[in-house]
Design a protein around this motif. Structure first.
Motif, PDB file in Angstrom:
ATOM      1  N   LEU A  80     -89.191 -16.235  13.540  1.00 15.50           N
ATOM      2  CA  LEU A  80     -88.994 -15.234  14.573  1.00 15.50           C
ATOM      3  C   LEU A  80     -87.868 -14.344  14.071  1.00 15.50           C
ATOM      4  O   LEU A  80     -86.724 -14.771  13.986  1.00 15.50           O
ATOM      5  CB  LEU A  80     -88.606 -15.937  15.876  1.00 15.50           C
ATOM      6  CG  LEU A  80     -88.336 -15.115  17.107  1.00 15.50           C
ATOM      7  CD1 LEU A  80     -89.607 -14.414  17.564  1.00 15.50           C
ATOM      8  CD2 LEU A  80     -87.809 -16.015  18.213  1.00 15.50           C
ATOM      9  N   LYS A  81     -88.203 -13.111  13.689  1.00 18.01           N
ATOM     10  CA  LYS A  81     -87.214 -12.179  13.142  1.00 18.01           C
ATOM     11  C   LYS A  81     -86.744 -11.251  14.246  1.00 18.01           C
ATOM     12  O   LYS A  81     -87.545 -10.546  14.856  1.00 18.01           O
ATOM     13  CB  LYS A  81     -87.821 -11.343  12.016  1.00 18.01           C
ATOM     14  CG  LYS A  81     -88.224 -12.129  10.809  1.00 18.01           C
ATOM     15  CD  LYS A  81     -88.805 -11.201   9.747  1.00 18.01           C
ATOM     16  CE  LYS A  81     -89.228 -11.967   8.520  1.00 18.01           C
ATOM     17  NZ  LYS A  81     -89.790 -11.064   7.496  1.00 18.01           N
ATOM     18  N   ALA A  82     -85.423 -11.269  14.504  1.00 20.48           N
ATOM     19  CA  ALA A  82     -84.872 -10.436  15.568  1.00 20.48           C
ATOM     20  C   ALA A  82     -83.386 -10.166  15.301  1.00 20.48           C
ATOM     21  O   ALA A  82     -82.737 -10.926  14.596  1.00 20.48           O
ATOM     22  CB  ALA A  82     -85.061 -11.122  16.918  1.00 20.48           C
ATOM     23  N   VAL A 123     -80.226 -17.995  27.118  1.00 20.12           N
ATOM     24  CA  VAL A 123     -80.867 -18.694  26.012  1.00 20.12           C
ATOM     25  C   VAL A 123     -80.764 -17.819  24.754  1.00 20.12           C
ATOM     26  O   VAL A 123     -81.060 -16.630  24.795  1.00 20.12           O
ATOM     27  CB  VAL A 123     -82.357 -18.969  26.338  1.00 20.12           C
ATOM     28  CG1 VAL A 123     -83.059 -19.639  25.174  1.00 20.12           C
ATOM     29  CG2 VAL A 123     -82.478 -19.813  27.592  1.00 20.12           C
ATOM     30  N   GLY A 124     -80.355 -18.430  23.652  1.00 20.22           N
ATOM     31  CA  GLY A 124     -80.277 -17.736  22.378  1.00 20.22           C
ATOM     32  C   GLY A 124     -81.598 -17.812  21.634  1.00 20.22           C
ATOM     33  O   GLY A 124     -82.516 -18.544  22.028  1.00 20.22           O
ATOM     34  N   LEU A 125     -81.687 -17.088  20.540  1.00 18.13           N
ATOM     35  CA  LEU A 125     -82.947 -17.036  19.790  1.00 18.13           C
ATOM     36  C   LEU A 125     -83.255 -18.320  19.036  1.00 18.13           C
ATOM     37  O   LEU A 125     -84.417 -18.603  18.768  1.00 18.13           O
ATOM     38  CB  LEU A 125     -82.957 -15.829  18.850  1.00 18.13           C
ATOM     39  CG  LEU A 125     -83.531 -14.554  19.467  1.00 18.13           C
ATOM     40  CD1 LEU A 125     -85.028 -14.628  19.589  1.00 18.13           C
ATOM     41  CD2 LEU A 125     -82.923 -14.151  20.773  1.00 18.13           C
ATOM     42  N   GLU A 126     -82.239 -19.094  18.732  1.00 17.77           N
ATOM     43  CA  GLU A 126     -82.502 -20.417  18.137  1.00 17.77           C
ATOM     44  C   GLU A 126     -83.331 -21.240  19.128  1.00 17.77           C
ATOM     45  O   GLU A 126     -84.310 -21.876  18.756  1.00 17.77           O
ATOM     46  CB  GLU A 126     -81.187 -21.139  17.802  1.00 17.77           C
ATOM     47  CG  GLU A 126     -80.368 -20.493  16.709  1.00 17.77           C
ATOM     48  CD  GLU A 126     -80.894 -20.791  15.320  1.00 17.77           C
ATOM     49  OE1 GLU A 126     -81.724 -21.703  15.155  1.00 17.77           O
ATOM     50  OE2 GLU A 126     -80.469 -20.088  14.391  1.00 17.77           O
ATOM     51  N   GLU A 127     -82.922 -21.221  20.401  1.00 20.53           N
ATOM     52  CA  GLU A 127     -83.638 -21.958  21.443  1.00 20.53           C
ATOM     53  C   GLU A 127     -85.015 -21.350  21.686  1.00 20.53           C
ATOM     54  O   GLU A 127     -85.990 -22.076  21.895  1.00 20.53           O
ATOM     55  CB  GLU A 127     -82.827 -21.971  22.743  1.00 20.53           C
ATOM     56  CG  GLU A 127     -83.523 -22.631  23.914  1.00 20.53           C
ATOM     57  CD  GLU A 127     -83.749 -24.139  23.750  1.00 20.53           C
ATOM     58  OE1 GLU A 127     -84.654 -24.668  24.418  1.00 20.53           O
ATOM     59  OE2 GLU A 127     -83.029 -24.783  22.965  1.00 20.53           O
ATOM     60  N   GLY A 137     -97.034 -25.669  18.464  1.00 22.92           N
ATOM     61  CA  GLY A 137     -97.268 -26.863  17.661  1.00 22.92           C
ATOM     62  C   GLY A 137     -96.990 -26.669  16.182  1.00 22.92           C
ATOM     63  O   GLY A 137     -97.605 -27.319  15.342  1.00 22.92           O
ATOM     64  N   GLN A 138     -96.092 -25.776  15.843  1.00 23.61           N
ATOM     65  CA  GLN A 138     -95.697 -25.563  14.442  1.00 23.61           C
ATOM     66  C   GLN A 138     -94.224 -25.199  14.387  1.00 23.61           C
ATOM     67  O   GLN A 138     -93.664 -24.701  15.359  1.00 23.61           O
ATOM     68  CB  GLN A 138     -96.521 -24.440  13.786  1.00 23.61           C
ATOM     69  CG  GLN A 138     -96.177 -23.034  14.284  1.00 23.61           C
ATOM     70  CD  GLN A 138     -96.975 -21.942  13.609  1.00 23.61           C
ATOM     71  OE1 GLN A 138     -98.152 -21.831  13.870  1.00 23.61           O
ATOM     72  NE2 GLN A 138     -96.334 -21.161  12.777  1.00 23.61           N
ATOM     73  N   GLY A 139     -93.600 -25.493  13.256  1.00 25.80           N
ATOM     74  CA  GLY A 139     -92.181 -25.196  13.103  1.00 25.80           C
ATOM     75  C   GLY A 139     -91.936 -23.698  12.974  1.00 25.80           C
ATOM     76  O   GLY A 139     -92.513 -23.037  12.108  1.00 25.80           O
ATOM     77  N   ILE A 140     -91.090 -23.165  13.825  1.00 22.82           N
ATOM     78  CA  ILE A 140     -90.723 -21.749  13.774  1.00 22.82           C
ATOM     79  C   ILE A 140     -89.203 -21.668  13.774  1.00 22.82           C
ATOM     80  O   ILE A 140     -88.537 -22.303  14.594  1.00 22.82           O
ATOM     81  CB  ILE A 140     -91.301 -20.977  14.980  1.00 22.82           C
ATOM     82  CG1 ILE A 140     -92.825 -21.029  14.940  1.00 22.82           C
ATOM     83  CG2 ILE A 140     -90.805 -19.533  14.991  1.00 22.82           C
ATOM     84  CD1 ILE A 140     -93.495 -20.489  16.172  1.00 22.82           C
ATOM     85  N   ALA A 141     -88.676 -20.903  12.847  1.00 22.99           N
ATOM     86  CA  ALA A 141     -87.229 -20.733  12.745  1.00 22.99           C
ATOM     87  C   ALA A 141     -86.839 -19.336  13.204  1.00 22.99           C
ATOM     88  O   ALA A 141     -87.647 -18.411  13.165  1.00 22.99           O
ATOM     89  CB  ALA A 141     -86.789 -20.928  11.294  1.00 22.99           C
ATOM     90  N   TYR A 142     -85.596 -19.202  13.632  1.00 25.89           N
ATOM     91  CA  TYR A 142     -85.061 -17.877  13.980  1.00 25.89           C
ATOM     92  C   TYR A 142     -84.384 -17.299  12.748  1.00 25.89           C
ATOM     93  O   TYR A 142     -83.563 -17.958  12.115  1.00 25.89           O
ATOM     94  CB  TYR A 142     -84.068 -17.980  15.135  1.00 25.89           C
ATOM     95  CG  TYR A 142     -83.264 -16.717  15.341  1.00 25.89           C
ATOM     96  CD1 TYR A 142     -83.893 -15.495  15.531  1.00 25.89           C
ATOM     97  CD2 TYR A 142     -81.876 -16.740  15.339  1.00 25.89           C
ATOM     98  CE1 TYR A 142     -83.177 -14.335  15.721  1.00 25.89           C
ATOM     99  CE2 TYR A 142     -81.140 -15.589  15.536  1.00 25.89           C
ATOM    100  CZ  TYR A 142     -81.795 -14.381  15.723  1.00 25.89           C
ATOM    101  OH  TYR A 142     -81.080 -13.230  15.904  1.00 25.89           O
TER     102      TYR A 142
END
Length: 182
Positions: A80-82, A123-127, A137-142
């Protein structure tokens, strides 16, 4: 009548204000002065208060639907790019904001007041990335990106140049604290 300030150019907004007898303004920004003088954020609210008609201003925390544009790269890179750094926001569902505006448009109890609507917690973008991971159902990173990269992302998906500038200025003002959320 409901107006969403970021969607209207200032001149058309002020012309519309002249023709209204009452207004519910869904303003996503509010006024705050800084060292250089008055911020351009909050122009609509300032104008509404100067007019001689009944109004209710409904201020909102950032809309959670705005996050979807930053999720476009999830399938390609799993991230997740922000441009939000470690900022946390009490995200609001746009549908809830619309419902609140609809109710207020038919009630006179809050005339002349400014009401704030926020989500249940900041809530932050990590959360947010963690919640996306669970939902998909897949790993997503910030992945934090700078405003220049954000402008490129918005342009790539077809957002109009004037809107790109408005959106990036808005997010930058939120992140830097120019537009407080409390």
């Amino acid at each position: 009548t409901a107006i969403c300030a970021p969607q209207l150019a200032p001149n058309s907004t002020f012309a519309l204000l002249e023709s209204l007898n009452g207004l519910v303004s869904k303003s996503l920004v509010r006024q705050r002065a800084d060292e250089q003088g008055e911020s351009r954020f909050g122009m609509l609210e300032r104008e509404v208060k100067l007019r001689d008609f009944e109004y209710t201003i409904l201020q909102s925390a950032p809309l959670m639907q705005a996050l979807l544009i930053f999720a476009l790269d999830v399938p390609a890179c799993g991230c997740l790019k922000a441009p939000f750094r470690d900022a946390k926001f009490p995200w609001v569902d746009a549908r809830d904001l619309g419902r609140a505006a609809g109710v207020l448009a038919h009630r006179r109890a809050h005339e002349g007041r400014t009401l704030r609507i926020t989500g249940p917690s900041a809530v932050g973008l990590e959360e947010v990335a963690l919640r996306f991971s669970k939902a998909l159902g897949q790993g997503i990173a910030y992945q934090d990106i700078c405003m220049h990269e954000t402008r490129g992302l918005l342009e790539r998906v077809g957002v109009a140049p004037n809107r790109v500038q408005t959106v990036t200025e808005w997010w930058d003002a939120l992140i830097s604290g120019l537009v407080p959320l409390e």
